[in-house]
Design a protein around this motif. Structure first.
Motif, PDB file in Angstrom:
ATOM      1  N   ASP A 224       0.829  -1.209   0.000  1.00 40.27           N
ATOM      2  CA  ASP A 224       0.000   0.000   0.000  1.00 40.27           C
ATOM      3  C   ASP A 224       0.865   1.261   0.000  1.00 40.27           C
ATOM      4  O   ASP A 224       0.522   2.257  -0.636  1.00 40.27           O
ATOM      5  CB  ASP A 224      -0.948  -0.002   1.192  1.00 40.27           C
ATOM      6  N   GLN A 225       1.967   1.184   0.706  1.00 38.05           N
ATOM      7  CA  GLN A 225       2.853   2.353   0.705  1.00 38.05           C
ATOM      8  C   GLN A 225       3.494   2.558  -0.663  1.00 38.05           C
ATOM      9  O   GLN A 225       3.619   3.684  -1.136  1.00 38.05           O
ATOM     10  CB  GLN A 225       3.929   2.200   1.779  1.00 38.05           C
ATOM     11  N   VAL A 226       3.895   1.468  -1.292  1.00 36.87           N
ATOM     12  CA  VAL A 226       4.486   1.583  -2.638  1.00 36.87           C
ATOM     13  C   VAL A 226       3.490   2.233  -3.585  1.00 36.87           C
ATOM     14  O   VAL A 226       3.825   3.171  -4.323  1.00 36.87           O
ATOM     15  CB  VAL A 226       4.911   0.196  -3.172  1.00 36.87           C
ATOM     16  N   TYR A 227       2.236   1.759  -3.554  1.00 37.29           N
ATOM     17  CA  TYR A 227       1.247   2.308  -4.489  1.00 37.29           C
ATOM     18  C   TYR A 227       0.891   3.742  -4.137  1.00 37.29           C
ATOM     19  O   TYR A 227       0.680   4.565  -5.030  1.00 37.29           O
ATOM     20  CB  TYR A 227       0.006   1.419  -4.536  1.00 37.29           C
ATOM     21  N   ALA A 228       0.837   4.052  -2.860  1.00 36.93           N
ATOM     22  CA  ALA A 228       0.554   5.443  -2.474  1.00 36.93           C
ATOM     23  C   ALA A 228       1.670   6.349  -2.978  1.00 36.93           C
ATOM     24  O   ALA A 228       1.416   7.426  -3.526  1.00 36.93           O
ATOM     25  CB  ALA A 228       0.417   5.540  -0.952  1.00 36.93           C
ATOM     26  N   LEU A 229       2.900   5.891  -2.834  1.00 38.25           N
ATOM     27  CA  LEU A 229       4.030   6.706  -3.295  1.00 38.25           C
ATOM     28  C   LEU A 229       4.036   6.824  -4.813  1.00 38.25           C
ATOM     29  O   LEU A 229       4.320   7.890  -5.358  1.00 38.25           O
ATOM     30  CB  LEU A 229       5.349   6.099  -2.801  1.00 38.25           C
ATOM     31  N   ARG A 230       3.714   5.724  -5.490  1.00 38.81           N
ATOM     32  CA  ARG A 230       3.670   5.787  -6.949  1.00 38.81           C
ATOM     33  C   ARG A 230       2.593   6.752  -7.424  1.00 38.81           C
ATOM     34  O   ARG A 230       2.770   7.470  -8.397  1.00 38.81           O
ATOM     35  CB  ARG A 230       3.419   4.394  -7.542  1.00 38.81           C
ATOM     36  N   ARG A 231       1.498   6.780  -6.697  1.00 38.83           N
ATOM     37  CA  ARG A 231       0.426   7.714  -7.040  1.00 38.83           C
ATOM     38  C   ARG A 231       0.895   9.155  -6.858  1.00 38.83           C
ATOM     39  O   ARG A 231       0.677  10.004  -7.721  1.00 38.83           O
ATOM     40  CB  ARG A 231      -0.777   7.423  -6.148  1.00 38.83           C
ATOM     41  N   ARG A 232       1.568   9.400  -5.729  1.00 39.09           N
ATOM     42  CA  ARG A 232       2.116  10.742  -5.493  1.00 39.09           C
ATOM     43  C   ARG A 232       3.118  11.110  -6.582  1.00 39.09           C
ATOM     44  O   ARG A 232       3.157  12.229  -7.064  1.00 39.09           O
ATOM     45  CB  ARG A 232       2.817  10.832  -4.144  1.00 39.09           C
ATOM     46  N   LEU A 233       3.955  10.136  -6.946  1.00 36.68           N
ATOM     47  CA  LEU A 233       4.969  10.404  -7.962  1.00 36.68           C
ATOM     48  C   LEU A 233       4.330  10.726  -9.305  1.00 36.68           C
ATOM     49  O   LEU A 233       4.825  11.564 -10.044  1.00 36.68           O
ATOM     50  CB  LEU A 233       5.909   9.199  -8.102  1.00 36.68           C
ATOM     51  N   LYS A 234       3.236  10.049  -9.596  1.00 37.40           N
ATOM     52  CA  LYS A 234       2.545  10.335 -10.854  1.00 37.40           C
ATOM     53  C   LYS A 234       2.019  11.765 -10.850  1.00 37.40           C
ATOM     54  O   LYS A 234       2.095  12.471 -11.860  1.00 37.40           O
ATOM     55  CB  LYS A 234       1.389   9.352 -11.069  1.00 37.40           C
ATOM     56  N   GLU A 235       1.480  12.170  -9.711  1.00 40.89           N
ATOM     57  CA  GLU A 235       0.975  13.542  -9.614  1.00 40.89           C
ATOM     58  C   GLU A 235       2.121  14.536  -9.726  1.00 40.89           C
ATOM     59  O   GLU A 235       2.009  15.577 -10.372  1.00 40.89           O
ATOM     60  CB  GLU A 235       0.221  13.739  -8.290  1.00 40.89           C
ATOM     61  N   LEU A 236       3.229  14.177  -9.073  1.00 39.62           N
ATOM     62  CA  LEU A 236       4.399  15.048  -9.149  1.00 39.62           C
ATOM     63  C   LEU A 236       4.891  15.136 -10.586  1.00 39.62           C
ATOM     64  O   LEU A 236       5.240  16.214 -11.078  1.00 39.62           O
ATOM     65  CB  LEU A 236       5.501  14.490  -8.241  1.00 39.62           C
TER      66      LEU A 236
ATOM     67  N   LEU B  28      15.530  20.053 -14.617  1.00 35.96           N
ATOM     68  CA  LEU B  28      15.171  19.088 -13.587  1.00 35.96           C
ATOM     69  C   LEU B  28      15.554  17.680 -14.020  1.00 35.96           C
ATOM     70  O   LEU B  28      16.186  16.943 -13.271  1.00 35.96           O
ATOM     71  CB  LEU B  28      13.666  19.177 -13.316  1.00 35.96           C
TER      72      LEU B  28
ATOM     73  N   LEU C 133      18.199  15.087 -12.371  1.00 37.21           N
ATOM     74  CA  LEU C 133      17.800  13.791 -11.835  1.00 37.21           C
ATOM     75  C   LEU C 133      18.665  12.673 -12.396  1.00 37.21           C
ATOM     76  O   LEU C 133      18.802  11.619 -11.797  1.00 37.21           O
ATOM     77  CB  LEU C 133      16.327  13.524 -12.138  1.00 37.21           C
TER      78      LEU C 133
END
Lengths: 108, 303
Positions: A71-83, A98, A102
């Motif tokens: 769940d943490q991986v998917y939450a982070l991936r979701r945040r990363l997609k938004e980012l 940028l 990177l």
């Protein structure tokens, strides 16, 4: 919207087992007037849990840890997609800067 | 994806027992399951091979037929409806994220990874974005230089228009663009200069061209006239016998160059008859013209 009974049929699960997962909060159905209702995401998650428990023989004791990390991986991936969507909206110069930064090896 | 021998895909010997095959599959599937490796295409491809090999080898009947060479290894891929990762990253997965205490609004952790106070991670200082503006200046301001104030929503910029600036030239104001990130410097303001056309001056390179109306008398007899230039009026001598189209050069009266020199101004004469005609002049020409025929259109005959 899928009922408890229907989920047991499509996921080929014993009702007892699914009920246990719900009580463990591995699966979070909604409470409707006629009992639990499930969405597609819940069914997909149930199939995944079943696969991990039955096919991959992941121990019941280990499952909360696995799911928590997942769940943490998917939450982070979701945040990363938004980012990354936000980065896409930046002017091309700053985006290029940028991206090139990177790609550089991190300073230690 | 190349189809592999199912025994090789699972890394087992052809005589492996059912348990060995199941254990091999479990071990590999834990590592390569796509839902456990979101976004990893290699893992996904690998898992397809593993799953299809396991489908074949875990079925006693299919395995025996494969071993006898009755079917090939192009195992039917197990349909993977409802793959969790398809939902998990999107809106539907949010309820499971929230359950883990990662709030949808909370970007701080991620931004911290990008170096704002992060320990050990790459420290990213980003130069701000360049900002693009356009500024229209009068023709003479572009030739002679000027100072202009560009008023923007958040600030105003004093812009020095260098003498001789060309249409489309981009002026760069260092660090007057968007703010930087993580202590990075601001970007630059890039100002594209648009030069408005002039009523009678025309620029070609570093030269100025001007069409100058002259009287018939000035053209035929010559004389001194006052000519406008981009730096003020100057006196110019028209040689006797000039004509429409006669070009005269005013050296050094053109566009200033960065090295301090200047282009030239070219004056093209345009003979103007008196407005509304003139009776005396008409009488004169009735006498004069038949005695002095000339053909200004020679060379224009139809080919």
């Amino acid at each position: 919207m899928i009922t408890f009974e229907a989920v047991c049929v499509v996921a080929e699960l014993e009702p007892d087992e699914l009920e246990r997962w719900i009580h463990e909060r591995w699966v979070l159905p909604e409470s409707g007037t006629a009992g639990w209702v499930f969405h597609e995401v819940d069914v997909a998650r149930i199939r995944l849990i079943k696969e991990m428990r039955h096919d991959l023989a992941i121990d019941e004791e280990a499952m909360p840890v696995v799911l928590r990390l997942l769940d943490q991986v998917y939450a982070l991936r979701r945040r990363l997609k938004e980012l990354s969507a936000a980065i896409d909206a930046l002017p091309p110069e700053i985006r290029a800067t940028l991206l090139s930064r990177l790609k550089e090896p991190p300073e230690c | 994806m190349a189809t592999q021998n199912p025994y090789e895909a699972l890394g087992v010997r052809p005589e492996a027992s059912e348990d060995e095959i199941r254990n091999a599959y479990r071990k590999l599937a834990k590592r390569f399951h796509p839902d456990l490796n979101p976004g990893n295409k290699e893992a996904e491809a690998r898992f397809k091979e593993i799953a299809s090999a396991y489908d074949l080898l875990s079925d006693k009947d299919k395995r025996a037929r494969f071993d006898r060479g009755e079917i090939d290894e192009a195992g039917q891929e197990r349909p993977r409806a409802y793959a969790y990762r398809g939902f998990a990253e999107g809106e539907p997965g949010a309820k499971y994220h929230a359950a883990e205490g990662i709030e949808p609004e909370d970007f701080d952790d991620i931004l911290a990874m990008f170096g704002r106070g992060a320990r050990g991670g790459p420290n990213i200082r980003l130069r701000g974005p360049d900002r693009h503006y356009s500024l229209t200046v009068a023709f003479l301001d572009a030739i002679n230089g000027a100072r202009r104030r560009l008023t923007l929503p958040d600030k105003s910029l004093d812009v020095t228009i260098p003498a001789g600036v060309r249409d489309g030239h981009v002026l760069r104001l260092k660090e007057q663009g968007g703010p930087g990130l993580g202590g990075g410097p601001p970007g630059d303001a890039l100002i594209e200069v648009r030069v408005a056309p002039h009523r009678f001056f025309r620029r070609e390179g570093d030269d100025i061209h001007l069409e100058l109306p002259v009287t018939l008398g000035e053209a035929v007899l010559g004389g001194r006239v006052t000519v406008p230039t981009t730096s003020g009026p100057v006196a110019m001598t028209i040689p006797p016998g000039s004509n429409t189209g006669t070009a005269l050069r005013l050296k050094g009266r053109g566009v200033p160059r960065p090295d301090g020199s200047r282009g030239d101004q070219y004056v093209s004469l345009k003979v103007m008859l008196p407005e509304g005609g003139d009776k005396e002049f008409g009488d004169f020409l009735r006498e004069w013209a038949p005695k002095h025929p000339y053909d200004p259109r020679r060379g224009m005959e139809a080919p």
